[in-house]
Design a protein around this motif. Structure first.
Motif, mmCIF file in Angstrom:
data_model
loop_
_atom_site.group_PDB
_atom_site.id
_atom_site.type_symbol
_atom_site.label_atom_id
_atom_site.label_comp_id
_atom_site.label_asym_id
_atom_site.label_seq_id
_atom_site.Cartn_x
_atom_site.Cartn_y
_atom_site.Cartn_z
ATOM 1 N N ARG A 30 0.835 -1.204 0.000
ATOM 2 C CA ARG A 30 0.000 0.000 0.000
ATOM 3 C C ARG A 30 0.868 1.250 0.000
ATOM 4 N N VAL A 31 1.913 1.241 0.841
ATOM 5 C CA VAL A 31 2.807 2.398 0.894
ATOM 6 C C VAL A 31 3.503 2.596 -0.464
ATOM 7 N N ALA A 32 3.812 1.488 -1.160
ATOM 8 C CA ALA A 32 4.431 1.596 -2.485
ATOM 9 C C ALA A 32 3.484 2.236 -3.496
ATOM 10 N N GLY A 33 2.175 2.201 -3.211
ATOM 11 C CA GLY A 33 1.204 2.811 -4.109
ATOM 12 C C GLY A 33 0.485 1.830 -5.017
ATOM 13 N N VAL A 34 0.569 0.536 -4.693
ATOM 14 C CA VAL A 34 -0.120 -0.469 -5.506
ATOM 15 C C VAL A 34 -1.630 -0.280 -5.370
ATOM 16 N N PRO A 35 -2.357 -0.072 -6.478
ATOM 17 C CA PRO A 35 -3.782 0.208 -6.349
ATOM 18 C C PRO A 35 -4.650 -0.998 -5.983
ATOM 19 N N GLU A 36 -4.222 -2.207 -6.348
ATOM 20 C CA GLU A 36 -5.071 -3.379 -6.071
ATOM 21 C C GLU A 36 -4.291 -4.424 -5.276
ATOM 22 N N ILE A 37 -4.707 -4.619 -4.034
ATOM 23 C CA ILE A 37 -4.016 -5.559 -3.139
ATOM 24 C C ILE A 37 -4.962 -6.699 -2.774
ATOM 25 N N VAL A 38 -4.522 -7.899 -3.096
ATOM 26 C CA VAL A 38 -5.338 -9.096 -2.931
ATOM 27 C C VAL A 38 -4.699 -9.985 -1.869
ATOM 28 N N VAL A 39 -5.523 -10.593 -1.030
ATOM 29 C CA VAL A 39 -5.004 -11.546 -0.043
ATOM 30 C C VAL A 39 -5.699 -12.884 -0.223
ATOM 31 N N CYS A 40 -4.943 -13.981 -0.133
ATOM 32 C CA CYS A 40 -5.517 -15.322 -0.024
ATOM 33 C C CYS A 40 -5.046 -15.942 1.276
ATOM 34 N N THR A 41 -5.965 -16.584 1.971
ATOM 35 C CA THR A 41 -5.624 -17.263 3.232
ATOM 36 C C THR A 41 -6.594 -18.430 3.410
ATOM 37 N N PRO A 42 -6.138 -19.526 4.014
ATOM 38 C CA PRO A 42 -7.005 -20.706 4.108
ATOM 39 C C PRO A 42 -8.320 -20.415 4.847
ATOM 40 N N PRO A 43 -9.360 -21.189 4.536
ATOM 41 C CA PRO A 43 -10.689 -20.931 5.107
ATOM 42 C C PRO A 43 -10.747 -21.142 6.624
ATOM 43 N N LYS A 44 -11.892 -20.777 7.190
ATOM 44 C CA LYS A 44 -12.067 -20.678 8.648
ATOM 45 C C LYS A 44 -11.088 -19.621 9.162
ATOM 46 N N VAL A 45 -11.169 -18.452 8.543
ATOM 47 C CA VAL A 45 -10.210 -17.402 8.851
ATOM 48 C C VAL A 45 -10.457 -16.871 10.262
ATOM 49 N N ASN A 46 -9.393 -16.774 11.015
ATOM 50 C CA ASN A 46 -9.443 -16.269 12.389
ATOM 51 C C ASN A 46 -9.951 -14.815 12.410
ATOM 52 N N PRO A 47 -10.822 -14.474 13.380
ATOM 53 C CA PRO A 47 -11.357 -13.101 13.431
ATOM 54 C C PRO A 47 -10.263 -12.032 13.487
ATOM 55 N N LEU A 48 -9.164 -12.325 14.170
ATOM 56 C CA LEU A 48 -8.088 -11.334 14.280
ATOM 57 C C LEU A 48 -7.456 -11.071 12.898
ATOM 58 N N THR A 49 -7.359 -12.122 12.102
ATOM 59 C CA THR A 49 -6.845 -11.962 10.738
ATOM 60 C C THR A 49 -7.818 -11.126 9.907
ATOM 61 N N LEU A 50 -9.114 -11.371 10.087
ATOM 62 C CA LEU A 50 -10.125 -10.594 9.354
ATOM 63 C C LEU A 50 -10.030 -9.115 9.731
ATOM 64 N N VAL A 51 -9.863 -8.840 11.013
ATOM 65 C CA VAL A 51 -9.726 -7.451 11.457
ATOM 66 C C VAL A 51 -8.460 -6.828 10.855
ATOM 67 N N ALA A 52 -7.388 -7.608 10.795
ATOM 68 C CA ALA A 52 -6.134 -7.100 10.203
ATOM 69 C C ALA A 52 -6.330 -6.745 8.727
ATOM 70 N N LEU A 53 -7.117 -7.548 8.006
ATOM 71 C CA LEU A 53 -7.397 -7.244 6.593
ATOM 72 C C LEU A 53 -8.042 -5.867 6.472
ATOM 73 N N ASP A 54 -8.928 -5.572 7.415
ATOM 74 C CA ASP A 54 -9.639 -4.292 7.412
ATOM 75 C C ASP A 54 -8.693 -3.148 7.758
#
Lengths: 418, 418
Positions: A143-167
C-alpha cells in the motif's frame, strides 16, 4: 544440561537449511493444472479436499470482516492499529523519488522513473495458527508503495483477528483459499480472481513450490522456508536474553533452527543452561525440542572469525549481542533483518517496531532483500538527448552498432545527424 | 505501401509477445541434469554437440584477451572505453546509501543496510553476432554495485571485440560456454566454475528457460524474450525518425516487434511509407520483413487513450514523440527504458547514453525493472531498541504474540522488561 544445545558446524547448518522443494513438485503441478483448466470449480473442490471446507463463496465479504470485530477485544484491535502505524511509518522512509532526471553532459539527460505495480497478491498462512501480523507486513508495504489493487488469499475458517487485520491494512480483495491452489489462482487467474503481477508472503513447502513454478506468470518476493535465527555474541552478552530469543524462534515450527556464533565457550554453555531452564514451562515445548534438535552453537576463534562465519550462514534474523554492536554490524554482509543490542528481541520486528518480518531464509539473504516497498515498485530508465547531445555520442554509437553488424541502428543515428 | 505495416490491436500484441517457454523444457532439463551430474565433462561434451567446438579449456585466458586487441581497431577500442565510462557514470547515480538509521521515536531506531552480492554471472549471447555492448551493460552495473566476483559465460569462438569488452569492463572470470549449459554451470557449479548467486543477461529461449528453472539456486534479472519497441506519437512527430527506429528494432531478430500507438492516422500511414522506402537498401532486410509481419500501428481515440494502451503493452523500449513529451511521460507507468524526443533513438540506450539495454520484454516491464545496480545489491533491515523503546512497544508485541499463540515471543519481551 546440553541435551537441547550442541556444537554445530557452519557446513552442517548450510547443508540442512536448504531443503529440497522437489518432493512436492508433482502434487503441486497437478494442483496448478487443475486451477488452470477448471478455474473457480477447482478452487472449491481443492478446498473441500485439503481444508475440509465446503465454501459458498471464494471471496471474504465485508460483512464477515465487520462481524469479526465482535470477536476481538478492543485492546487487540488497538494493538493491530499501533503496529500498522509503525509499519507504515518505516516503509514510508524506504520510498525514493518517483522521477529523477540529471543532465550528465550538455544535451544528454538521464534518469529513473519509479512506478508501483498494478496488482499484487499476498499469501497469509492459516490452519491452526493465525497470522494477523503477516497481513500487515505484506499488504502495508504494498500500500505504501502505491499499488492500487491488493489481494489476499488465506485458508478458510479465517481467524477473526486476521479478518480485522485485513480491514486495518485496507486490503482490496480477500479470498478464503489456501495452499498451492491459492498461488495458482493469483498467478493464472480464475473466473472470480483476476491474476496479479507479484505474489508475496510466507507459506509451507506447497505454497513455496507453487510460487517458484509460476514465476513465468507472476514474480515472487523470494523462496522462504522455516524460520531461523543467528546470534552473534561475545562474553558481554546476557545468556538469559539469548535463550529467550532462541526459544521464541524454536516455538514457530519443528523445522525452525537457531545458531549462536560466539568466541566465548562460557557464553555458549550458559545459554544452554538457560534454555534448559526456560523451556521447562513453555507451552510449545514439544515443537521447541524438535527445533532445538538441529540447533546449537559454533565457537569462533575471534569475533572477526565469528562475523565471517555468520556471513556464510546469512540468517533470516540476525541478533547482534556484542560490546560494540555497530562495529559488528559494519562487518555483516548477509542477513534478512538485524536486531542490535540486548533490548531488541526478534519479537520487536515480528510485530511492532515497524520493520518487516517477511524475510529470506536458508541463506537466501545472500541474494534477496527483506520485504519492503521496493518489492512492489519497478524502475524504468529514461533518456532525453538533444541534437547537440546526439552529436557528442553519435560516433561511438555508429561505430559500435556497425561493429555488431546492426546497420539500421547506426542509420537511426546517422539520419538524425544529417 | 503498407505491405510491412498494418493495424494491430493491443490484445493481439499482448497475446503474441508472451511466447511459451515450455516447448524446450525437456531439452533444457536434460542439459541441466547432465551438468549437475557430470560437471566440467558435460560442459566439454555439450559444447562439442551444440557449438561444434572441441575446447581445450573452459576458461578464457588473459593471453587470449590480450591477443584480441590486435584484431580490433583503435577507434573501436576507444568507442568501447567511452561507452563504458558513460554506463559507469549513470549507474553510479543509482546507488543509495549503504546504511541509514533513523530514530523513529525515543529508543526505537530503524534503518536499512544495503550490500552487494558476493558473486554474479552474466550470460552474453554469441553465435553469429557479437555483443560487446552487452558485456558492458551486464558487468558494469554489477561492478558499480560493488560485487567482488563477476563471471561471464559466452559461446565459444568469442569475437575479439567481445574479448576486448571483457577486459575494459574488468570482468574477473570468463568462460567460453553458451546455452542452457552455461546457465546450469553458473547456477549449480562445476569443478572449474564456482556457483554464482545471480544470473543476468539476455539469451535465446534455452537460456531463458534454464534461468527460470534454476531460480532455486541462483536468482535472475527477469525473463527476457525477443526485442521490441513501442512508439507513442502524435501528429507533431517525424515519420522518418520513427521508421528508422522501427527498422533498427526489426533488424535484431525475426521475432522482434514494433508498435506505433498514435491518434494520427496520417502519421501511421506516413511511417508506413517511410519504412517501405528505408527498408529497400537495408542489409538485414530479410530479418526485418519477418519482424514487420507482426508489427504495426494502433490508432487511439486521443493521446490519453494512447497512453492507456501503451501502459497495457508495457514495451521493452518506449519512444515518446509528442509535442509535450514530459507530460506524456508522466502518464506512463510501464516500460523498460524510455526515449524522449526526436533526437533520442533507441540506439542511444543500446550503446552509449549510459542507460542499460538489458530490459524486461513481453509486458514484463509491468513487474520488473530495467537492469541496474539494485539488481546486484540487497537490503537488510536494521533495528536497535533501548530499554525505553521496548517499554513503548512492549505491550503491543506481547498482546499480538499472545493472540497468535506464540508465548515464547511474548516472554522474550517480558523478561527484558522485568
Amino acid at each position: 544440561m546440553v541435551m537441547f544445545w550442541q556444537p554445530l558446524s557452519v557446513e552442517s547448518w548450510i547443508g540442512m537449511r536448504r531443503g529440497s522443494l522437489s518432493d512436492v513438485k508433482d502434487s503441486v503441478n497437478t494442483i496448478i493444472e487443475d486451477v488452470r483448466v477448471n478455474g473457480d470449480k477447482a478452487l472449491f473442490s481443492l478446498t473441500e479436499k485439503f481444508d475440509h471446507q465446503k465454501l459458498s463463496s471464494l471471496a471474504i465479504s465485508s460483512e464477515e470482516i465487520d462481524a469479526a470485530y465482535d470477536h476481538v477485544s478492543p485492546e487487540l484491535v488497538q494493538a493491530l492499529i499501533e503496529a500498522e502505524a509503525r509499519i507504515t511509518q518505516f516503509h514510508e522512509l524506504q520510498k525514493s523519488k518517483t522521477l529523477w532526471l540529471e543532465e550528465m553532459e550538455p544535451g544528454i539527460t538521464l534518469g529513473v522513473k519509479t512506478t508501483p505495480l498494478d496488482r499484487i497478491g499476498a499469501y497469509i498462512p492459516g490452519g491452526r495458527a493465525a497470522y494477523p501480523s503477516t497481513v500487515l507486513m505484506t499488504t502495508v508495504a504494498a500500500r505504501v508503495a502505491g499499488v492500487p489493487e491488493i489481494v489476499v488469499c488465506t485458508p478458510p475458517k479465517v481467524n477473526p483477528l486476521t479478518l480485522v487485520a485485513l480491514d486495518i491494512a485496507g486490503v482490496d480483495e480477500a479470498y478464503q483459499i489456501g495452499g498451492a491452489q491459492a498461488v495458482a489462482a493469483m498467478a493464472l487467474g480464475t473466473e472470480t480472481i483476476r491474476p496479479v503481477q507479484k505474489i508475496v508472503g510466507p507459506g509451507n513447502v506447497f505454497v513455496t513450490q507453487a510460487k517458484m513454478m509460476l514465476r513465468e506468470y507472476a514474480d515472487i518476493d523470494f523462496p522462504a522456508g522455516p524460520s531461523e535465527i543467528g546470534i552473534i555474541a561475545d562474553a558481554s552478552a546476557e545468556p538469559r536474553y539469548i535463550a529467550a530469543d532462541v526459544l521464541a524462534q524454536a516455538e514457530h515450527d519443528p523445522n525452525a533452527a537457531c545458531v549462536l556464533v560466539t568466541d566465548s565457550k562460557k557464553l555458549a554453555a550458559e545459554v544452554g543452561d538457560e534454555i534448559a531452564q526456560q523451556i521447562a514451562n513453555a507451552p510449545r515445548r514439544e515443537i521447541m525440542e524438535k527445533a532445538l534438535a538441529h540447533s546449537g552453537y559454533v565457537i569462533a576463534e575471534s569475533m572477526e572469525d565469528a562475523t565471517d562465519l555468520m556471513n556464510r550462514i546469512a540468517p533470516e534474523h540476525l541478533s547482534i549481542q556484542t560490546v560494540d554492536a555497530l562495529s559488528t554490524l559494519s562487518g555483516i554482509r548477509h542477513a534478512g533483518s538485524i536486531f542490535i543490542g540486548p533490548y531488541t528481541p526478534v519479537a520487536c520486528g515480528d510485530y511492532a517496531s515497524g520493520t518487516n518480518h517477511v524475510l529470506p531464509t536458508a541463506g537466501y539473504a545472500k541474494s534477496y532483500s527483506a520485504l519492503d516497498v521496493n518489492h512492489f515498485m519497478k524502475r524504468s530508465q529514461v533518456q532525453m538527448v538533444t541534437r547537440e547531445g546526439l552529436e557528442s555520442i553519435g560516433d561511438v554509437i555508429e561505430a559500435l552498432a556497425t561493429a555488431e553488424g546492426l546497420a539500421a541502428h547506426a542509420n537511426s543515428v546517422r539520419l538524425r545527424r544529417e
